[in-house]
Design a protein around this motif. Sequence first.
Motif, PDB file in Angstrom:
ATOM      1  N   TYR A 192      -7.170-145.154  -0.670  1.00  0.00           N
ATOM      2  CA  TYR A 192      -6.152-144.690  -1.617  1.00  0.00           C
ATOM      3  C   TYR A 192      -5.696-145.835  -2.528  1.00  0.00           C
ATOM      4  O   TYR A 192      -5.515-145.677  -3.734  1.00  0.00           O
ATOM      5  CB  TYR A 192      -4.964-144.110  -0.852  1.00  0.00           C
ATOM      6  CG  TYR A 192      -3.823-143.685  -1.752  1.00  0.00           C
ATOM      7  CD1 TYR A 192      -3.889-142.504  -2.468  1.00  0.00           C
ATOM      8  CD2 TYR A 192      -2.692-144.482  -1.887  1.00  0.00           C
ATOM      9  CE1 TYR A 192      -2.846-142.121  -3.307  1.00  0.00           C
ATOM     10  CE2 TYR A 192      -1.647-144.106  -2.707  1.00  0.00           C
ATOM     11  CZ  TYR A 192      -1.730-142.921  -3.412  1.00  0.00           C
ATOM     12  OH  TYR A 192      -0.701-142.546  -4.238  1.00  0.00           O
ATOM     13  N   LEU A 193      -5.490-147.023  -1.937  1.00  0.00           N
ATOM     14  CA  LEU A 193      -5.063-148.173  -2.731  1.00  0.00           C
ATOM     15  C   LEU A 193      -6.117-148.530  -3.784  1.00  0.00           C
ATOM     16  O   LEU A 193      -5.780-148.778  -4.954  1.00  0.00           O
ATOM     17  CB  LEU A 193      -4.806-149.368  -1.808  1.00  0.00           C
ATOM     18  CG  LEU A 193      -4.418-150.676  -2.510  1.00  0.00           C
ATOM     19  CD1 LEU A 193      -3.114-150.505  -3.286  1.00  0.00           C
ATOM     20  CD2 LEU A 193      -4.296-151.811  -1.501  1.00  0.00           C
ATOM     21  N   ASN A 212      -7.156-135.028  -7.070  1.00  0.00           N
ATOM     22  CA  ASN A 212      -7.168-135.754  -5.800  1.00  0.00           C
ATOM     23  C   ASN A 212      -5.760-136.072  -5.339  1.00  0.00           C
ATOM     24  O   ASN A 212      -5.430-135.957  -4.148  1.00  0.00           O
ATOM     25  CB  ASN A 212      -7.983-137.037  -5.962  1.00  0.00           C
ATOM     26  CG  ASN A 212      -8.414-137.604  -4.626  1.00  0.00           C
ATOM     27  OD1 ASN A 212      -8.618-136.881  -3.664  1.00  0.00           O
ATOM     28  ND2 ASN A 212      -8.562-138.924  -4.579  1.00  0.00           N
ATOM     29  N   ARG A 213      -4.875-136.452  -6.285  1.00  0.00           N
ATOM     30  CA  ARG A 213      -3.484-136.735  -5.937  1.00  0.00           C
ATOM     31  C   ARG A 213      -2.765-135.488  -5.425  1.00  0.00           C
ATOM     32  O   ARG A 213      -1.990-135.539  -4.462  1.00  0.00           O
ATOM     33  CB  ARG A 213      -2.736-137.282  -7.161  1.00  0.00           C
ATOM     34  CG  ARG A 213      -2.610-138.791  -7.256  1.00  0.00           C
ATOM     35  CD  ARG A 213      -3.830-139.498  -6.861  1.00  0.00           C
ATOM     36  NE  ARG A 213      -3.617-140.947  -6.750  1.00  0.00           N
ATOM     37  CZ  ARG A 213      -4.555-141.783  -6.347  1.00  0.00           C
ATOM     38  NH1 ARG A 213      -5.732-141.319  -5.998  1.00  0.00           N
ATOM     39  NH2 ARG A 213      -4.315-143.084  -6.260  1.00  0.00           N
ATOM     40  N   ALA A 214      -3.024-134.347  -6.058  1.00  0.00           N
ATOM     41  CA  ALA A 214      -2.399-133.090  -5.612  1.00  0.00           C
ATOM     42  C   ALA A 214      -2.891-132.720  -4.208  1.00  0.00           C
ATOM     43  O   ALA A 214      -2.112-132.260  -3.350  1.00  0.00           O
ATOM     44  CB  ALA A 214      -2.716-131.974  -6.599  1.00  0.00           C
ATOM     45  N   ARG A 215      -4.184-132.927  -3.972  1.00  0.00           N
ATOM     46  CA  ARG A 215      -4.729-132.615  -2.643  1.00  0.00           C
ATOM     47  C   ARG A 215      -4.092-133.492  -1.567  1.00  0.00           C
ATOM     48  O   ARG A 215      -3.721-133.014  -0.481  1.00  0.00           O
ATOM     49  CB  ARG A 215      -6.248-132.829  -2.659  1.00  0.00           C
ATOM     50  CG  ARG A 215      -6.920-132.541  -1.327  1.00  0.00           C
ATOM     51  CD  ARG A 215      -8.442-132.557  -1.492  1.00  0.00           C
ATOM     52  NE  ARG A 215      -8.885-133.871  -1.954  1.00  0.00           N
ATOM     53  CZ  ARG A 215      -9.115-134.912  -1.139  1.00  0.00           C
ATOM     54  NH1 ARG A 215      -8.895-134.778   0.159  1.00  0.00           N
ATOM     55  NH2 ARG A 215      -9.540-136.054  -1.615  1.00  0.00           N
ATOM     56  N   ILE A 216      -3.917-134.794  -1.882  1.00  0.00           N
ATOM     57  CA  ILE A 216      -3.307-135.710  -0.918  1.00  0.00           C
ATOM     58  C   ILE A 216      -1.872-135.286  -0.593  1.00  0.00           C
ATOM     59  O   ILE A 216      -1.450-135.239   0.573  1.00  0.00           O
ATOM     60  CB  ILE A 216      -3.339-137.149  -1.466  1.00  0.00           C
ATOM     61  CG1 ILE A 216      -4.788-137.612  -1.638  1.00  0.00           C
ATOM     62  CG2 ILE A 216      -2.586-138.094  -0.529  1.00  0.00           C
ATOM     63  CD1 ILE A 216      -4.913-138.897  -2.410  1.00  0.00           C
ATOM     64  N   ASP A 240       1.961-132.371   3.198  1.00  0.00           N
ATOM     65  CA  ASP A 240       2.866-131.227   3.378  1.00  0.00           C
ATOM     66  C   ASP A 240       2.390-130.356   4.543  1.00  0.00           C
ATOM     67  O   ASP A 240       3.197-129.868   5.349  1.00  0.00           O
ATOM     68  CB  ASP A 240       2.932-130.416   2.086  1.00  0.00           C
ATOM     69  CG  ASP A 240       3.840-129.206   2.218  1.00  0.00           C
ATOM     70  OD1 ASP A 240       4.883-129.319   2.903  1.00  0.00           O
ATOM     71  OD2 ASP A 240       3.505-128.133   1.685  1.00  0.00           O
ATOM     72  N   LEU A 241       1.058-130.167   4.639  1.00  0.00           N
ATOM     73  CA  LEU A 241       0.517-129.378   5.753  1.00  0.00           C
ATOM     74  C   LEU A 241       0.758-130.062   7.092  1.00  0.00           C
ATOM     75  O   LEU A 241       0.885-129.397   8.121  1.00  0.00           O
ATOM     76  CB  LEU A 241      -0.987-129.138   5.551  1.00  0.00           C
ATOM     77  CG  LEU A 241      -1.369-128.221   4.380  1.00  0.00           C
ATOM     78  CD1 LEU A 241      -2.882-128.163   4.227  1.00  0.00           C
ATOM     79  CD2 LEU A 241      -0.819-126.811   4.602  1.00  0.00           C
ATOM     80  N   LEU A 242       0.800-131.392   7.063  1.00  0.00           N
ATOM     81  CA  LEU A 242       1.132-132.125   8.292  1.00  0.00           C
ATOM     82  C   LEU A 242       2.629-132.104   8.579  1.00  0.00           C
ATOM     83  O   LEU A 242       3.076-132.691   9.573  1.00  0.00           O
ATOM     84  CB  LEU A 242       0.661-133.576   8.178  1.00  0.00           C
ATOM     85  CG  LEU A 242      -0.853-133.798   8.271  1.00  0.00           C
ATOM     86  CD1 LEU A 242      -1.183-135.256   7.994  1.00  0.00           C
ATOM     87  CD2 LEU A 242      -1.389-133.393   9.638  1.00  0.00           C
ATOM     88  N   GLU A 243       3.386-131.425   7.708  1.00  0.00           N
ATOM     89  CA  GLU A 243       4.828-131.271   7.853  1.00  0.00           C
ATOM     90  C   GLU A 243       5.552-132.621   7.776  1.00  0.00           C
ATOM     91  O   GLU A 243       6.561-132.849   8.462  1.00  0.00           O
ATOM     92  CB  GLU A 243       5.174-130.555   9.159  1.00  0.00           C
ATOM     93  CG  GLU A 243       4.632-129.133   9.221  1.00  0.00           C
ATOM     94  CD  GLU A 243       5.022-128.430  10.513  1.00  0.00           C
ATOM     95  OE1 GLU A 243       5.698-129.062  11.348  1.00  0.00           O
ATOM     96  OE2 GLU A 243       4.645-127.255  10.681  1.00  0.00           O
ATOM     97  N   MET A 244       5.005-133.534   6.937  1.00  0.00           N
ATOM     98  CA  MET A 244       5.743-134.765   6.665  1.00  0.00           C
ATOM     99  C   MET A 244       6.802-134.469   5.616  1.00  0.00           C
ATOM    100  O   MET A 244       6.469-133.984   4.531  1.00  0.00           O
ATOM    101  CB  MET A 244       4.807-135.869   6.166  1.00  0.00           C
ATOM    102  CG  MET A 244       5.540-137.119   5.693  1.00  0.00           C
ATOM    103  SD  MET A 244       4.447-138.444   5.142  1.00  0.00           S
ATOM    104  CE  MET A 244       4.087-139.226   6.716  1.00  0.00           C
ATOM    105  N   PRO A 245       8.068-134.724   5.903  1.00  0.00           N
ATOM    106  CA  PRO A 245       9.120-134.453   4.917  1.00  0.00           C
ATOM    107  C   PRO A 245       8.888-135.263   3.635  1.00  0.00           C
ATOM    108  O   PRO A 245       8.340-136.370   3.664  1.00  0.00           O
ATOM    109  CB  PRO A 245      10.399-134.883   5.636  1.00  0.00           C
ATOM    110  CG  PRO A 245      10.062-134.854   7.084  1.00  0.00           C
ATOM    111  CD  PRO A 245       8.626-135.212   7.182  1.00  0.00           C
TER     112      PRO A 245
END
Length: 506
Positions: free
Chosen positions: A99-100, A115-119, A124-129
């Motif tokens: 990513y870097l 690619n940024r939208a997918r990341i 979000d799917l991992l439920e990271m706030p």
Amino acid sequence: MQDFAAAFGQGGLNEHLSVDDLMTECGLDEAEIEWRKEFVGFDERDAERLSDLEGVFRAHADDVADDFYDNLTSYEETVEVIDRSEKTVDQLKRTQSAYLISLAAGDYGMDYFRNRARIGKLHDLLEMPMKQYIGQYGVYYDLLVPLLLDRMEERLADRLLAETDADEAAVERAIGGTRDETEGELLATLRAINLDMQVVADTYIHSYSRKLEETVEDRERLMADVEADLAAPIGELRDSVEQVAERTTSIDERTDDQVESMSEVAGEVSNMSATVEEIASTADEVAATSERAAALATEGQEAATESIAAMERVNEASRDVASDVDALESRIDEIDDVVEVINDIADQTNLLALNASIEAARAGESGDGFAVVADEVKSLAGESQRHASDIEEMVGDIKAETAETVDSLEATTEEIDRGMARIESAMSKLEDIVDAVQDASRGIREVSEATDDGAASTEEVASMIDGLVDQAERVSAEVERVAEINGTQTAKIRDIDEAVQRLGAD
């Protein structure tokens, strides 16, 4: 750069999203992207500056990834998110390195922002706030700014060494140029990260919007269901409450009647208590009588047992007599045989006497004495035949009487056998009677005891009835208060019904 990009973000969660749909729903088309670049001041020069930084980022990518995840794994909240990923921490670090490097892509077109939208959506799917995701960009500032400052120092040092003999103006130009280049690189990096943050915010806001839409739809369905489900029940409840109000009034009246009835019941229970005590006394007498009957039945059973023993002895004696009679018949048959022999001898004696008389007659006077003897012999033979006939007649009578005796003995034996069977049957029934009388005695004794207990219980019931009379009077008073409260409740139910109707209309 392609070796990093090939490994970046290739996890199982990619199967759960459509990047094209995500871009469309977030409104990220080429026009929108170009507008955002222009708005934050990101231009071709910034893209060139970032492309020049690709070597710096690549050289420090692993170190940056290590520091990045050291911060993430320091908090329980972010560790929980990491644990939900299918990748290990080492795999996630390689992803972060990729990513870097991708920040220095040089090409910031649709594919870059896809690619940024997918990341962003994967996190979000991992439920990271969102606060954790965007907050982690602050770590990037701490990690990347020192790299750029180190790059500035190296560049400045090189320029100052080249300007050792230059004047002060030349040094200032060297410092100013280095500062401008570093500022441009820093701003390019910050603008790229800013664009990243915008796309991430779009993906989260998209998710929140969908959840909000689903919540609103669920609320509308719920309200529709509530309106549909509650309209009829509340109407019925209102009707039921009104009916309850009417019935409460009726119950109040009936409770007053019950108080009077309970008083009458109390009197009847007192009478019943006296009756139960009389029954208890009578049951005691019956129990005593049953016990005496049980004793008599037991004595009868013992007497029947003795009768059976006596009958068995008589039966055995009858069988012995029958055996003796059989022996007697055998002896009579022997006598009969002897009598027949005597008759045969008498017949032969008569024949001999006749021959002797004939021979005496032939002999003349010399045979007179022999003729007298022959006559005597003939007379004795005739007498023997008469006695033999008498004996034979007596033997016949004895045989007839013996036959009758045998028949009588057989009839007696059969009668004894039948008597034995009847006595045994009576004995069995007597045993049943004894058991029944004993059971009845025990049962009556239990009844007597239970009746005594019943008498005591009846007295307790009488006392309880007195308490119930008092309680019924209190209930009557409570019912009156319930009637008042129910009137208030009826009014509240009407208010609820009207509120539900207004809620459905809204």
